[in-house]
Scaffold this active site. Structure first.
Site, short mmCIF file in Angstrom:
data_model
loop_
_atom_site.label_atom_id
_atom_site.label_comp_id
_atom_site.label_asym_id
_atom_site.label_seq_id
_atom_site.Cartn_x
_atom_site.Cartn_y
_atom_site.Cartn_z
N GLU A 219 0.81 -1.22 0.00
CA GLU A 219 0.00 0.00 0.00
C GLU A 219 0.84 1.27 0.00
O GLU A 219 0.42 2.30 -0.55
CB GLU A 219 -0.98 0.00 1.19
CG GLU A 219 -2.24 -0.82 0.96
CD GLU A 219 -2.10 -2.26 1.38
OE1 GLU A 219 -1.08 -2.60 2.01
OE2 GLU A 219 -3.01 -3.08 1.09
N HIS B 8 -11.79 -4.80 8.80
CA HIS B 8 -12.23 -4.74 7.40
C HIS B 8 -13.63 -4.14 7.28
O HIS B 8 -14.33 -4.40 6.31
CB HIS B 8 -12.24 -6.15 6.77
CG HIS B 8 -10.89 -6.69 6.46
ND1 HIS B 8 -10.00 -7.05 7.44
CD2 HIS B 8 -10.25 -6.93 5.28
CE1 HIS B 8 -8.88 -7.50 6.88
NE2 HIS B 8 -9.01 -7.44 5.57
#
Lengths: 326, 346
Positions: free
Chosen positions: A60, A129
Site C-alpha cells: 500500500e 475490514h
C-alpha cells in the site's frame, strides 16, 4: 436511462474517465486480471490494456506513493486501496504527503489523484475490514473527501474527482455495491462540494452519508407514516469541500438537526457540522442537535452485534421522534 | 592544458581510457559543484550559529561527491527526489545558492518563500521534485514519476536519494520490489554515512551493507561505491541512467560516505569514536578531487579561481538573504488547494 448496480457504476465511472483522457491510469491490488475483490473493475483490463490497468503487489505504501509521483509529473492516477481500514498502513501519504506538497512547495507541486476504497460495515468482516474512516481523511488539510450513496453519484462524483486538480479520497461503501439505481445514458459529471436534498421536509433536517442515506430515507418515510413527522434528508456526499450552505439553508427551514454517521462517535464528521451549526445557526435551532452514530467501539464481526452498533432506520426513527416530541 | 597520463587515486589502473571518459570541462564543473555545496553548507552552519537559520537543518558536509556525481550525470528533465538532507542535491541541480539559503533563513527570497523550510527544498523548474522529511516516503513517489515516464515514453529518469537509515523502513522494500517488477526507470541512491541518526547503522541492520546487500532480494545488482570520489559516482550514475533509459529497469546504488557534522543542527555527534572523523577527513571528497585536477594538469590558479569565485557567490547570496524581507502574510492560506486558496467549505 438504465438500472445499474453501485458496483457496476464504479466500473462505468472509471471507464468513462479512462476513455476520455489517456492520462488516466488505474491500479490496485487484484484490480486488473481479477477485476477487483468486490468485482468493481471487471473488464477494465480488457478495455484499456495492461499499460493503463495494472496489478501492483500488496504494497500500500508503494501504491499510494506511486500514485502521487505519477500525479505530480503529469498522469491522473486512480489508485485502489482494497479496504479503507488499510489506510492505516499507508497513512503517511494521506496525512503527510498528498495534501501538503502543494502548500510546502509554495504551489510548485500538484497532486491530482484519486484514491478509491471500500469503506464501511455490514459484511460481518470484523474490526479491521469494516470501519468507516471518512473522518480520518476529513481532518487533513489539502485533501478532498467524497462518499457517494447511489450509482448515479458514483459515476458523477468519480468523474468530478478524476477531473479535479486536487487529491480526492473516494469512499465507496461495501454494503452498497449490490444496490441498484437509475442512471442516465451518456456522460455523467457531477460537482464536488455539493450536498443533495434527497427528501424535502419541514420538521427536521437529517444529514446522512453513503450507506446511512438509504437508512435515513427509510426512517423519514416511517416518521411520516407512523408519526406524521416530515423530515428533510440531505445526502452530504462531499465532506471536503463541505456544502455548508445547503445544510444551513435546510436548518433555517426545519430548525432541527440530526446527523446519521457510520464512523465511530468521537470526532465523527457530524461533530464538525454540529459545531458549525452551533456557531453560525444557533438561533435557527429549536432544540439541541442530535448525532446518531456508531458507538465508540471496535466493530464486532458477528451479525447480531454488528447490527446493534450501526445506526438503523428504527434507531433513527426513535431518536428523532423522542427529540422532536421532547 | 597539458594532461598527465596518471591514474588518479581510487581509480583502477590498467583499464584503458578510464581517465579520459569524463573530460576537463565536466571535471571542472564537478569541482565547482562540490566546492559550492561545501561552502554553502558551511555558510548554513555559520548562519545557524548567528541564529539566522530557523528551524532545523541537516547538512551534507563530507557528502558532496555523491550529490555532485549523480547530478552531473543527469540530463535536463531528469528528476531528483531528496530527503530532509537535501540542500546538496538541490544545489547540485543548479538551484541558485540564494534561493536555498533564503529558504533556510525562511525569507521571501527562499525557494518556497519560507513555506517549506530546510527539509522540503523543491524546485520543479530544476527537476528537484521535492525533499521529503518522512523517512522512506519518497521512494514510492519516485517510482510513480518513473511510471509516468515509462507510460508516456518519456526518456527522463527519476533519481531518489536517501540515507542508510531508510533501508530499514517498509517503504524502501515496497518501492524496490515495485520498481523491479514494473521495470521502472528509477535510480535508488543510498548515501551510507554510517549513522541512521545517532545510532550506528551496523547496530540495527542485519547485513553489512544496508542497501547493497539487500539488492539481490529484488533481483538487482549489488553496487557499493566509494562515495568520496565524484568520478566514481559520475561513472556509476551514467551507467545506471543509460540502463534505465534503455528500459533496463531500476538500480540500487550504495555510496559509502560520511557526514562531518551531526545528524541535525541539534546533534553534536558525540557518539562517534575518537579519530573516526579525522580518518574520513583524510579522504575528503574535495581534497581528493582537487588532487585529481592537479594530476590532470589543471593549473593551480584555475582551481583557486573556482574557489574564490564560489566564495564570492556564497557571500553575495548571504548578503541578499540577510537583506530579504520575510514573506507576506497572505502566503499563510495560499496554495492549499489548486484554486490557490484554502477553502474547505462554502
Amino acid at each position: 436511462m438504465a438500472e445499474l448496480t453501485y458496483r457496476d457504476a464504479v466500473t462505468r465511472g472509471i471507464a468513462q474517465e479512462m476513455a476520455r483522457d489517456p492520462d488516466v491510469v488505474f491500479f490496485g491490488e487484484d484490480v486488473a486480471k481479477a477485476g477487483g475483490v468486490f468485482k468493481t473493475t471487471v473488464g477494465l483490463l480488457e478495455q484499456f490494456g495492461p499499460l493503463r490497468v495494472r496489478d501492483p503487489p500488496i504494497s500500500e505504501l508503494a501504491i499510494m506513493g506511486a500514485a502521487m509521483g505519477a500525479a505530480m509529473t503529469g498522469l491522473k492516477p486512480i489508485a485502489e486501496i482494497m479496504f479503507s481500514d488499510f489506510f492505516a498502513v499507508c497513512f503517511d501519504y494521506i496525512a503527510n504527503e498528498f495534501g501538503k506538497s502543494r502548500y510546502m512547495s509554495n504551489g510548485q507541486l500538484k497532486c491530482p489523484l484519486v484514491v478509491r476504497t471500500g469503506n464501511g460495515a455490514g459484511s460481518r468482516f470484523g474490526a479491521q475490514h469494516s470501519q468507516s474512516v471518512e473522518n480520518w481523511c476529513m481532518m487533513i488539510p489539502g485533501l478532498k473527501v467524497v462518499a457517494p450513496s447511489t450509482p448515479r453519484d458514483v459515476i458523477g462524483l468519480l468523474a468530478a474527482a478524476v477531473r479535479d486538480p486536487d487529491p480526492v479520497i473516494f469512499f465507496e461503501h461495501k454494503s452498497l455495491y449490490a444496490t441498484k439505481g437509475e442512471v442516465p445514458d451518456g456522460e455523467i459529471v457531477d460537482q464536488l462540494g455539493t450536498a443533495k436534498i434527497v427528501r424535502p421536509g419541514r420538521d427536521a433536517t437529517i444529514l446522512a452519508l453513503a450507506f446511512m442515506v438509504p437508512r435515513a430515507l427509510e426512517a423519514a418515510e416511517k416518521l411520516k407514516a407512523e408519526h406524521g413527522l416530515d423530515c428533510e434528508v440531505i445526502d452530504v456526499r462531499s465532506l471536503v469541500p463541505l456544502d455548508t450552505q445547503t445544510i444551513l439553508g435546510s436548518l433555517a427551514r426545519t430548525h432541527r438537526l440530526f446527523t446519521v454517521e457510520e464512523n465511530p462517535r468521537l470526532c465523527g464528521w457530524g461533530a464538525e457540522i454540529v459545531s458549525i451549526a452551533a456557531d453560525e445557526a444557533f438561533y435557527d435551532l429549536d432544540g439541541p442537535p442530535v448525532r446518531i452514530t456508531t458507538p465508540h467501539l471496535p466493530l464486532p464481526a458477528t451479525d447480531i452485534l454488528e447490527d446493534m452498533v450501526l445506526p438503523t432506520a428504527d434507531r433513527i426513527v426513535d431518536r428523532v421522534r423522542r427529540s422532536l416530541s421532547a | 592544458m597539458a594532461r598527465k597520463p596518471a591514474h588518479a587515486p581510487g581509480e583502477t589502473a590498467g583499464q584503458p581510457g578510464l581517465n579520459d571518459d569524463i573530460g576537463e570541462k565536466m571535471r571542472l564543473t564537478m569541482y565547482r559543484m562540490q566546492v559550492e555545496i561545501r561552502q554553502s553548507e558551511q555558510r548554513a552552519y555559520d548562519l545557524f550559529l548567528q541564529n539566522l537559520v530557523k528551524g532545523t537543518s541537516h547538512l551534507s558536509l563530507g557528502q558532496e561527491a555523491v550529490a555532485t556525481g549523480f547530478a552531473a550525470a543527469m540530463k535536463p528533465g531528469d528528476l531528483s527526489f531528496c530527503t530532509y538532507r537535501g540542500h546538496a542535491h538541490t544545489l547540485a541541480r543548479g538551484v541558485p545558492i540564494e534561493r536555498v539559503l533564503g529558504e533556510l533563513m525562511q525569507r521571501d527570497n527562499g525557494l518556497m518563500r519560507g513555506k517549506g523550510g530546510s527539509m522540503h527544498l523543491t524546485s520543479v523548474e530544476h527537476g528537484v521534485m521535492g525533499s521529503y522529511a518522512i523517512v522512506g516516503a519518497h521512494l514510492p513517489i519516485a517510482c510513480g514519476a518513473a511510471w509516468r515516464a515509462q507510460y508516456k515514453g518519456d526518456k527522463d529518469v527519476s533519481v531518489c536519494f536517501f540515507g542508510d537509515g531508510t533501508t530499514n523502513i517498509g517503504a524502501f522494500h515496497e518501492a524496490l520490489n515495485f520498481a523491479a517488477v514494473w521495470k521502472l526507470p528509477v535510480i535508488f541512491v543510498c548515501e551510507n554515512n554510517l549513522y541512521m541518526e545517532y545510532t550506528p547503522i551496523g547496530e540495527v541492520t542485519s547485513v553489512e551493507h544496508p542497501a547493497a546487500d539487500r539488492a539481490a532480494s529484488y533481483g538487482l545488482e549489488r553496487i557499493v561505491l566509494d562515495g568520496q570520489d565524484a568520478d566514481t559516482i559520475y561513472r556509476a550514475a551514467r551507467a545506471a541512467y543509460d540502463k534505465a533509459r534503455a528500459g533496463g529497469g531500476p538500480s540500487l546504488i550504495e555510496c559509502m560516505t560520511y557526514r562531518y557534522s551531526g545528524h541535525s543542527r541539534a546533534d553534536p555527534a558525540k557518539y562517534r569514536p575518537d579519530g573516526e572523523l579525522d580518518a574520513w577527513k583524510k579522504r575528503d571528497p574535495i581534497k581528493i578531487y582537487r588532487d585529481r585536477l592537479i594530476q590532470f594538469g589543471i593549473a593551480e590558479n584555475v582551481i583557486a579561481g573556482i574557489e574564490t569565485d564560489v566564495n564570492r557567490r556564497v557571500d553575495e547570496a548571504t548578503e541578499k538573504c540577510k537583506a530579504a524581507p520575510p514573506p507576506s502574510l497572505d502566503l499563510l492560506t495560499s496554495d492549499v488547494y489548486a484554486d490557490g486558496g484554502w477553502a474547505w467549505r462554502n
